[in-house]
Scaffold this active site. Structure first.
Site, short mmCIF file in Angstrom:
data_model
loop_
_atom_site.label_atom_id
_atom_site.label_comp_id
_atom_site.label_asym_id
_atom_site.label_seq_id
_atom_site.Cartn_x
_atom_site.Cartn_y
_atom_site.Cartn_z
N ASP A 162 -55.62 33.68 -25.31
CA ASP A 162 -55.38 32.63 -25.37
C ASP A 162 -56.06 32.65 -23.48
O ASP A 162 -55.07 32.33 -23.28
CB ASP A 162 -54.66 31.32 -25.90
CG ASP A 162 -54.79 29.70 -24.87
OD1 ASP A 162 -55.79 29.07 -25.87
OD2 ASP A 162 -54.74 29.81 -23.93
N GLU B 4 -56.90 30.98 -19.83
CA GLU B 4 -56.66 29.78 -18.90
C GLU B 4 -57.50 29.70 -17.89
O GLU B 4 -58.16 31.03 -17.26
CB GLU B 4 -55.08 29.73 -17.93
CG GLU B 4 -54.31 29.53 -19.32
CD GLU B 4 -54.61 28.05 -20.59
OE1 GLU B 4 -55.10 27.12 -19.51
OE2 GLU B 4 -54.27 28.64 -21.23
N ASP C 241 -62.78 30.64 -25.92
CA ASP C 241 -62.47 31.28 -25.19
C ASP C 241 -63.40 33.11 -25.62
O ASP C 241 -63.82 33.51 -24.19
CB ASP C 241 -61.21 31.91 -26.14
CG ASP C 241 -59.51 31.03 -25.84
OD1 ASP C 241 -59.16 30.92 -24.66
OD2 ASP C 241 -59.64 30.32 -26.65
N HIS D 238 -50.19 25.30 -22.10
CA HIS D 238 -51.43 25.60 -21.16
C HIS D 238 -51.39 26.56 -19.83
O HIS D 238 -52.11 26.97 -19.25
CB HIS D 238 -52.54 24.24 -20.46
CG HIS D 238 -52.94 23.48 -21.15
ND1 HIS D 238 -54.21 23.78 -21.98
CD2 HIS D 238 -52.66 21.46 -21.22
CE1 HIS D 238 -53.97 22.39 -22.60
NE2 HIS D 238 -53.47 21.51 -22.53
N ASP E 109 -49.08 29.64 -24.44
CA ASP E 109 -49.09 29.24 -25.80
C ASP E 109 -49.68 30.39 -26.55
O ASP E 109 -49.95 30.17 -27.79
CB ASP E 109 -51.30 28.86 -24.92
CG ASP E 109 -51.58 27.32 -24.77
OD1 ASP E 109 -49.95 26.80 -24.63
OD2 ASP E 109 -52.14 26.82 -24.17
#
Length: 226
Positions: free
Chosen positions: A28, A30, A130, A197, A202
């Site tokens: 995941d 960011e 992603d 987030h 996550d």
């Protein structure tokens, strides 16, 4: 013998997707972002890169990769980005740029046998962004050749095979619409752990969702891309 190879041999895995799939790479990202349009979508950059190597059969995380990334196009994080992700400017200032982090990630995958046994693993993400959008864009921005097919601009193995857990959860529980991580947690009567987030948090929450699905009979190999 690699972790994946020895596990596959011990389990007697054959050639079918069901028999070969042993690990999920829960990922995941960011990325840099803003709510005012100051960062074009095609200039977003990864700033947090986490992955959990999850053993499906043993229900265990075997290894963790987690690094922050120093952005180049827009090196100063927006207030919106910091408030959303919790990532501070000092954190990315101290981090390596993406090419160095990507090289370290390749070493992580090699160490745990992913590159030697790509059929034994599949990525699992919460949505398509992603690996369908962000990673190819980051590789192009960084001029990185490893992982990207120069003729098509698409990802190469093992990055081009992933399960979208939002769709899997929707099918598994007969939901009318797919929902994000927070919605899946609510549906499962589970509380968010950590910060939404935060990439690594996550990943851990997505893992909890996966573990519940497995207990309820979910077979991830059935959701591999055809």
């Amino acid at each position: 013998m690699s972790l994946l190879r020895s596990a596959a041999a011990a389990a007697g895995f054959g050639g079918s997707a069901r028999m070969r799939l042993r690990y999920l790479l829960i990922l995941d990202f960011e990325a840099t972002c803003d709510d005012s349009g100051s960062i074009p979508r095609n200039e977003m950059e990864i700033i947090e890169f986490p992955t959990l190597l999850y053993d499906i059969e043993q229900d265990q995380v075997k290894a963790v990769f987690h690094q922050y990334v120093h952005p180049i196009c827009h090196p100063t994080l927006t207030q919106f980005c910091t408030e959303l992700t919790g990532i501070e400017q000092s954190t990315v200032n101290a981090a390596y740029p993406f090419p160095s982090v990507w090289e370290r990630y390749q070493a992580f995958l090699q160490e745990h046998g992913v590159m030697q046994e790509p059929g034994s693993v599949a990525y699992l993400t919460c949505g398509e962004w992603d690996l369908k959008t962000m990673l190819p864009m980051q590789l192009r921005l960084s001029g990185t050749q490893v992982g990207l097919d120069p003729s098509t601009g698409t990802l190469t193995a093992p990055y081009n095979r992933w399960i979208n857990v939002k769709k899997s959860y929707q099918r598994m529980y007969g939901l009318k619409n797919a929902t994000g991580m927070a919605g899946m947690l609510r549906n499962a009567h589970m509380k968010l752990e950590g910060r939404h987030h935060s990439g690594i948090d996550d990943c851990k929450n997505i893992l909890r969702i996966v573990q519940k699905m497995r207990k309820d009979g979910w077979k991830p190999w059935n959701d591999l891309p055809r």
